[in-house]
Design an enzyme around this catalytic site. Structure first.
Site, short mmCIF file in Angstrom:
data_model
loop_
_atom_site.label_atom_id
_atom_site.label_comp_id
_atom_site.label_asym_id
_atom_site.label_seq_id
_atom_site.Cartn_x
_atom_site.Cartn_y
_atom_site.Cartn_z
N ASP A 62 -0.96 11.79 21.41
CA ASP A 62 -0.79 12.15 19.65
C ASP A 62 -1.68 12.22 18.78
O ASP A 62 -2.11 11.79 17.84
CB ASP A 62 0.23 11.33 18.99
CG ASP A 62 1.04 12.20 17.85
OD1 ASP A 62 0.78 13.62 18.01
OD2 ASP A 62 1.74 11.53 17.38
N LYS A 101 1.89 -4.36 8.67
CA LYS A 101 2.94 -3.22 8.83
C LYS A 101 3.93 -4.07 9.28
O LYS A 101 4.19 -4.73 10.18
CB LYS A 101 2.61 -2.24 10.03
CG LYS A 101 3.21 -1.06 10.06
CD LYS A 101 2.38 -0.31 11.07
CE LYS A 101 3.05 1.10 11.16
NZ LYS A 101 2.09 2.07 11.68
N LEU A 155 0.95 -1.14 -0.03
CA LEU A 155 0.00 0.02 0.00
C LEU A 155 0.85 1.35 -0.01
O LEU A 155 0.76 2.10 -0.90
CB LEU A 155 -0.83 -0.01 1.20
CG LEU A 155 -2.05 -1.03 1.26
CD1 LEU A 155 -2.72 -0.71 2.52
CD2 LEU A 155 -2.95 -0.69 -0.06
N SER A 207 4.60 3.45 2.29
CA SER A 207 5.50 3.25 3.12
C SER A 207 5.39 4.51 4.10
O SER A 207 4.88 5.64 3.87
CB SER A 207 6.97 3.63 2.62
OG SER A 207 7.09 2.54 1.74
N GLY A 208 5.68 4.16 5.57
CA GLY A 208 5.55 5.26 6.63
C GLY A 208 6.61 5.18 7.21
O GLY A 208 6.81 4.17 8.08
N GLY A 209 7.62 6.14 7.37
CA GLY A 209 8.77 6.10 8.26
C GLY A 209 9.53 4.63 7.77
O GLY A 209 9.81 4.47 6.46
N PHE A 210 9.65 3.89 8.47
CA PHE A 210 10.54 2.75 8.33
C PHE A 210 9.54 1.45 8.24
O PHE A 210 9.99 0.40 8.30
CB PHE A 210 11.21 2.38 9.38
CG PHE A 210 12.75 2.80 9.11
CD1 PHE A 210 13.70 2.39 8.53
CD2 PHE A 210 13.01 4.29 9.66
CE1 PHE A 210 14.84 2.72 8.10
CE2 PHE A 210 14.43 4.72 9.43
CZ PHE A 210 15.20 3.89 8.88
N ALA A 211 8.29 1.87 7.88
CA ALA A 211 7.15 0.85 7.85
C ALA A 211 6.65 0.69 6.59
O ALA A 211 6.69 1.61 5.63
CB ALA A 211 5.98 1.25 8.79
#
Ligand SMILES: Nc1ncnc2c1ncn2[C@@H]1O[C@H](COP(=O)(O)OP(=O)(O)OP(=O)(O)O)[C@@H](O)[C@H]1O
Length: 790
Positions: A159, A56, A28, A30-34
């Site tokens: 957050d 993830k 799907l 990438s988010g940061g290192f994921a």
């Protein structure tokens, strides 16, 4: 991202994640290192028959970073099953294929096919969200946060922001990203604690959503549920206006809750009042999460979907205290319920004519309070009805969210005359309000337990049913905080690794990615098309654990990102960030300000999960932060050990354990334990759970992790060191003085909330006996208010 496209799993790749088999359907994003995938899982998730899950996959550089994920996973487990929280399914960690001490973590969770709220908002630039949509989203998210606050002890999300909301295929809005979750943080008591909390807040919160008490720790308020309420207020404002209320001025405005409502789009005064109420500078004047939901429901014209667990706890507590002495005539005092659980004999007084006592402007026009119909509470509310219906009619109760429904439904409901004449907003948006709040600083609140305690107090896989037991949760007032908590420390949290944090320096990936990263540091991540920048408007922090891991991977300098740290926490600072903004036309109709004032580092350590425990440790260590950080390593203290041992013994235990304690292994949670496996051992050390080794039976290659030297080629600054350094920079005039144990005098008309206070107090201090005086007072109070019951 430091991973090349080669690292992305191909469709059809099969993995084992805990007790689930997962077959990759599609990559799907990438988010940061994921890396985020959809995957078909087997067996299907128990909580929903859906076979499609979100996978993830995260690369973790080292053991301390693994702790961060552990806290996030644990929080997700606690909240599993709540329909307004992205649901945890399974997880698993193993050493990565690259032998550099890194780990690979797999997290299976509910797949939210509707994407992110931020994306949804971007589809509505021309046609902004209507009030009904805003309320629906707010209601959903409020219920998700309520599930956290309802736990005992409560979890604080820390957050809450637009970017941390996902949408399921049935259009339910769900809270995600539990990487910043913590327990209640009591006010720091000494410079070491101050620096520690300050550092932790900077790492784990997002600037534009930070509450005043987070920015100005000298106010002496705990970081608790009310800090989430503030963030939720900012969230609600942004839903309405696509920008945050303090975007232009920044911290100076936050500290005094100074903001305005734009004239477009138009929303009802009720909604604006709710926002104002949630953004009360003084946390004790903010509503609790149940009150927020009640008001949202009232504006919606629907029954409130949750019972007010604060009220229920307070009533139960009161009942417990009074049972031996008072003959309680339930029939006389308890409101009668009709078959639909509506109260039918409670007078409901609602004033439509109460003037709004706020200097706040609503798009330049004074608020017409008469048309409002509801005014937010001026003071901590007395016992509230479980829910109020929209009309002046009886309160309504419905059995909504199962996860929050008590198995111990109280036998009675509070007999309440809800007098809205007493409600109003007193907040003035002048600097003096800050002084006032200082003068009524709550005495320090001792720790309520670290996250490990929270986890143990809130067993996973179980609905948080104990939520109706006596509450340790602060509801409305700071009075409760005068009662130092005596929660016993059952074990030292495993995540004691703040000194391991490293900073961002992008070292890999494409040029585009690098550019993006750099932008993120200073101005937030850009989305080339999206005018609502997921980070742009929200300030400096992206607080998912995974994001932190990314930053942890990429190295960089913490110090370099903290040029204004001192100022940021200086309430007297008049520094305006107005020069730090530049306007950018991002769509035909929206002009966004781009926040360019310095960002703080966001390296996260597991400390976020253990702050209360850590504060306790700090408190006991007279030699200060140096020694504290020395002993700041994963420690296991057994439940029996933890109870009220002497300071010396506890410190000794901690030091001893940090050096050589063998880890007790259990085999549940992350999967099966492979004895001898270091990853499993670590997982066990951190969570009393295990991780699978080599569960990763993928046909795909393991993602590459850059060598530490490469990814962190400049400086790795230990958080503890940095904090100490920063501490030196705090001007002497700003050195924290011990909070004054001054207890504000309680107005007599607020006596009703004493019940809640007593409940809270009692919950905090499990071992405290109620004195005769207190019982007498309670009795008197009770007789006064419920004369028919005695
Ligand atoms: N459960 C899910 N269902 C659908 N999409 C998801 C889910 N979880 C994450 N995503 C998508 O993946 C993106 C990145 O996920 P997430 O934010 O969890 O990763 P991250 O590494 O923490 O990223 P960041 O550092 O940007 O916060 C989200 O913005 C969202 O679009």
């Amino acid at each position: 991202m430091n991973q090349s496209l080669n690292d992305i799993y191909q469709p059809g790749t099969e993995l084992t994640v805990g007790s689930h088999r997962a077959r990759i359907i599609k990559y799907l994003t990438s988010g940061g290192f994921a890396h985020i995938y959809t995957a078909e899982i087997c067996p299907a998730d128990l909580s929903s028959p859906a076979k499609i899950a979100c996978l993830k996959r995260v690369l973790v550089p080292d053991k301390p970073s693994l702790n961060v994920l552990r806290a996030e996973v644990d929080a997700m487990k606690l909240l599993r099953g709540n329909q307004h929280v992205v649901s945890y399914i399974d997880s698993h960690a193993a050493k990565s294929g690259v032998h550099d001490g890194s780990y690979e973590v797999f997290l299976l969770m509910e797949y939210c096919s509707g994407g992110g709220l931020i994306d949804f908002m971007n589809t509505r630039l021309q046609n902004r969200l209507q009030e009904g949509e805003v309320l629906k989203i707010t209601s959903d998210i409020t219920q998700g946060i309520a599930a956290m606050h309802a736990l005992q002890p409560p979890l604080i999300h820390r957050d809450i922001k637009i970017e941390n909301v996902l949408i399921s295929d049935d259009r339910t809005f769900k809270v995600c990203d539990f990487g910043s979750v913590c327990g209640v943080i009591r006010p720091p008591k000494n410079p070491q604690e101050f620096n520690y909390v300050q550092h932790d807040i900077l790492k784990n919160t997002t600037a534009q959503y930070r509450a005043p008490e987070m920015i100005d720790l000298y106010r002496g308020y705990p970081i608790n549920e009310k800090s989430d309420i503030w963030a939720l207020g900012v969230f609600l404002y942004k839903l309405c206006y696509y920008t945050t209320p303090f975007e232009k001025v920044g911290e100076a405005a936050i500290l005094h809750s100074r903001f305005q409502f734009p004239s477009y789009p138009q929303y009802s005064d009720s909604l604006k009042h709710l926002i104002s109420f949630m953004l009360s500078e003084n946390p004790t004047q903010r509503p609790n999460i149940c009150q927020v939901l009640e008001e949202v429901s009232r504006i919606q014209g629907t029954p409130c979907p949750l019972r007010n667990f604060y009220v229920t706890r307070a009533m139960q507590q009161q009942q417990q205290h009074q049972q031996p002495k008072i003959k309680f005539d339930h029939s006389a005092s308890q409101p009668k319920l009709d078959s639909a659980n509506n109260i039918i004999n409670v007078p409901f007084k609602m004033s439509h004519n109460q003037p709004l006592r706020s200097t706040q402007t609503f798009a330049g026009a004074p608020v017409n309070a008469a048309s409002n119909g509801y005014l937010p509470a001026l003071k901590p509310l007395p016992i509230q009805p479980v829910s109020s219906s929209f009309t002046n009619g009886p309160f309504k109760f419905i059995e909504g969210n199962k996860a929050l429904q008590s198995k111990q439904t109280p036998h009675f409901q509070p007999p309440i005359s809800h007098d809205f004449n007493r409600l109003g907003r007193s907040q003035t948006f002048t600097p003096t309000s800050t002084l006032a709040s200082r003068s009524s600083v709550s005495p320090p609140l001792a720790g309520r337990g670290d996250i490990s305690k929270i986890i143990s107090a809130n067993p996973t896989n179980v609905e948080p049913s104990p939520i109706y037991l006596s509450s340790g949760t602060q509801t409305d007032d700071g009075f409760a905080s005068s009662h130092a908590l005596k929660l016993e420390r059952t074990k030292s949290i495993a995540s004691l690794s703040s000194s391991e944090s490293v900073e961002s320096q992008h070292t890999g990936g494409s040029a585009t990615r690098r550019f993006g990263q750099k932008l993120k540091v200073f101005t937030g991540e850009r989305r080339s098309i999206s005018p609502i920048k997921s980070r742009q408007n929200t300030g400096d922090s992206v607080r998912s654990a995974f994001a932190t891991l990314r930053r942890g991977f990429s190295g960089g300098s913490f110090k370099s990102e903290l040029p204004n740290k001192r100022n940021s926490l200086d309430i007297s600072s008049t520094s305006s960030h107005s020069n730090g903004f530049k306007f950018r036309v991002s769509s035909s109709e929206s002009i966004e300000e781009e926040n360019v004032y310095p960002r703080f580092s966001h390296s996260r350590s597991s400390s976020s999960a253990s702050i209360v425990s850590d504060l306790d440790q700090l408190q006991q260590d007279d030699t200060g932060a140096k020694n504290y950080y020395k002993s700041h390593s994963p420690v296991k203290v057994s439940a029996t050990q933890g109870s009220r041992s002497s300071i010396q013994k506890r410190v000794q235990d901690l030091l001893k354990n940090s050096q050589d304690s063998p880890v007790k292994k259990t085999a549940h949670g992350y999967g099966m334990l492979s004895p001898g496996d270091e990853a499993a051992e670590l997982a066990s050390q951190l969570t009393n759970e295990t991780m699978l080794q080599n569960v990763h039976q993928s046909t795909a290659s393991t993602p590459k992790v850059l060598s530490p030297a490469k990814r962190n080629s400049s400086v790795v600054i230990k958080a503890g060191q940095q904090v100490s350094k920063d501490a030196e920079e705090v001007p002497s005039s700003r050195k924290p003085a011990p909070p004054k144990p001054k207890r504000p005098k309680k107005p007599s008309h607020l006596k009703a909330d004493k019940i809640i206070k007593e409940a809270e107090t009692s919950a905090y201090e499990h071992s405290v006996d109620i004195s005769d005086i207190e019982i007498d007072e309670l009795e008197k109070d009770f007789k006064r208010r419920f004369p028919s019951a005695v």
